[in-house]
Design a protein around this motif. Structure first.
Motif, short mmCIF file in Angstrom:
data_model
loop_
_atom_site.label_atom_id
_atom_site.label_comp_id
_atom_site.label_asym_id
_atom_site.label_seq_id
_atom_site.Cartn_x
_atom_site.Cartn_y
_atom_site.Cartn_z
N HIS A 1 -22.40 -13.15 -21.58
CA HIS A 1 -22.48 -12.07 -22.55
C HIS A 1 -21.16 -11.36 -22.85
CE1 HIS A 1 -26.93 -11.97 -22.84
NE2 HIS A 1 -26.87 -12.41 -21.59
N ARG B 1 -20.50 -11.46 -26.49
CA ARG B 1 -21.70 -11.40 -27.34
C ARG B 1 -22.20 -9.98 -27.58
NH1 ARG B 1 -26.24 -15.24 -25.10
NH2 ARG B 1 -27.33 -13.89 -26.58
N ALA C 1 -23.47 -9.61 -31.13
CA ALA C 1 -24.70 -10.37 -31.35
C ALA C 1 -25.88 -9.71 -30.63
CB ALA C 1 -24.52 -11.81 -30.88
N ASP C 2 -25.63 -9.22 -29.42
CA ASP C 2 -26.70 -8.55 -28.67
C ASP C 2 -27.13 -7.27 -29.37
OD1 ASP C 2 -26.73 -10.51 -26.76
OD2 ASP C 2 -25.43 -9.45 -25.36
#
Length: 277
Positions: A229, A232, A235-236
């Motif tokens: 993560h 990310r 995106a999260d």
């Protein structure tokens, strides 16, 4: 080699001596299998690798302990040493298998032993890892075998804890930290979540799979491992926004929350309380 050559190799660093009476190549001295074999040579038969060492030989990655654990019968008098933990227990020949030529307890016996005596979060993650990916009938058989091993133990210490952990385990978590996080949540008195809960669109197409969820209250708990993560966040955040549009509250946890879960537990309680109202 002769005594003089061995002493010279030890002085020069070519050989290492984990315990007096046994030497290993220095290049292999940190390998678990090398240290395990050295422990067996030092102890002599009968002896069998057990505990965390046995689970590591079975490929359980969550168990990461430098000490070598082995078990000898009660009739033997062998003392533990720094880096070598000796347990005493009577066992049968069918309890022992060979992995890489090393005698070790079978997986079900090793799991039962670790569930009773090992570090609690690690033990739960270990049995979950052993279950992960098994067909339902194999998973059921493993659970039955481990349970039988637990209830048949001569020592009753840790049995209640072991049976509770085994009952909670289902092998659905994708990583050991997710297993540990679920144990933290349940032991904090929160309702047990559903694991790997699918989110689909109106046509049944899979959109997301939530690490843990309370579907009736539309609360999700996601574990953000560093490797998966770190790049990310955006995106999260977008995923959480889309889930919020579907009426879900998403709580995110990181590795630091495993050591100090107060923040995550507080956020989960607030989310579940809000949805209960």
């Amino acid at each position: 080699m002769g005594q003089r050559a061995v002493r010279h190799a030890l002085a020069g660093g070519l050989l290492a001596q984990p315990w007096r009476g046994v030497v290993v190549p220095s290049s292999d001295s940190l390998k678990m299998t090398t240290r395990a074999e050295a422990a067996l040579l030092l102890t002599g038969p009968p002896a069998v690798l057990s505990g965390a060492t046995s689970l590591a030989l079975h490929g359980i990655s969550v168990v990461d302990e430098a000490d070598i654990h082995l078990t000898v019968p009660y009739a033997r008098r062998v003392r533990s040493k720094p880096g070598l933990v000796v347990h005493q227990s009577d066992y049968e020949p069918h309890d022992v298998i060979e992995i890489d030529g090393l005698p070790t307890f079978s997986l079900d016996l090793a799991l039962a032993d670790f569930l009773c005596r090992g570090d609690k979060p690690t033990a739960f993650a270990a049995v979950e890892e052993a279950m992960r990916g098994l067909p339902p009938d194999h998973l059921r058989k493993l659970r039955e075998n481990v349970r039988d091993r637990i209830v048949d133990r001569a020592s009753r210490q840790g049995i209640h804890r072991a049976l509770s952990l085994l009952a909670l385990a289902d092998g659905k978590a994708e990583s050991p930290p997710e297993s540990m996080l679920r144990l933290i949540v349940v032991e904090a008195g929160l309702p047990a979540p559903e694991v790997q809960y699918p989110i689909t669109d109106i046509e049944g197409k899979l959109l997301y799979v939530l690490d843990m969820a309370w579907p009736a209250r539309r609360v999700a708990l996601e574990y953000d491992g560093f490797a998966a993560h770190e790049d990310r966040q955006a995106a999260d955040a977008e995923r959480d926004r889309r889930m919020a549009g579907r009426g879900w509250i998403t709580v995110r946890a990181a590795a630091t929350d495993l050591r100090d879960p107060a923040r995550v537990l507080r956020a989960l309680r607030e989310a579940l309380r809000a949805r209960s109202a």
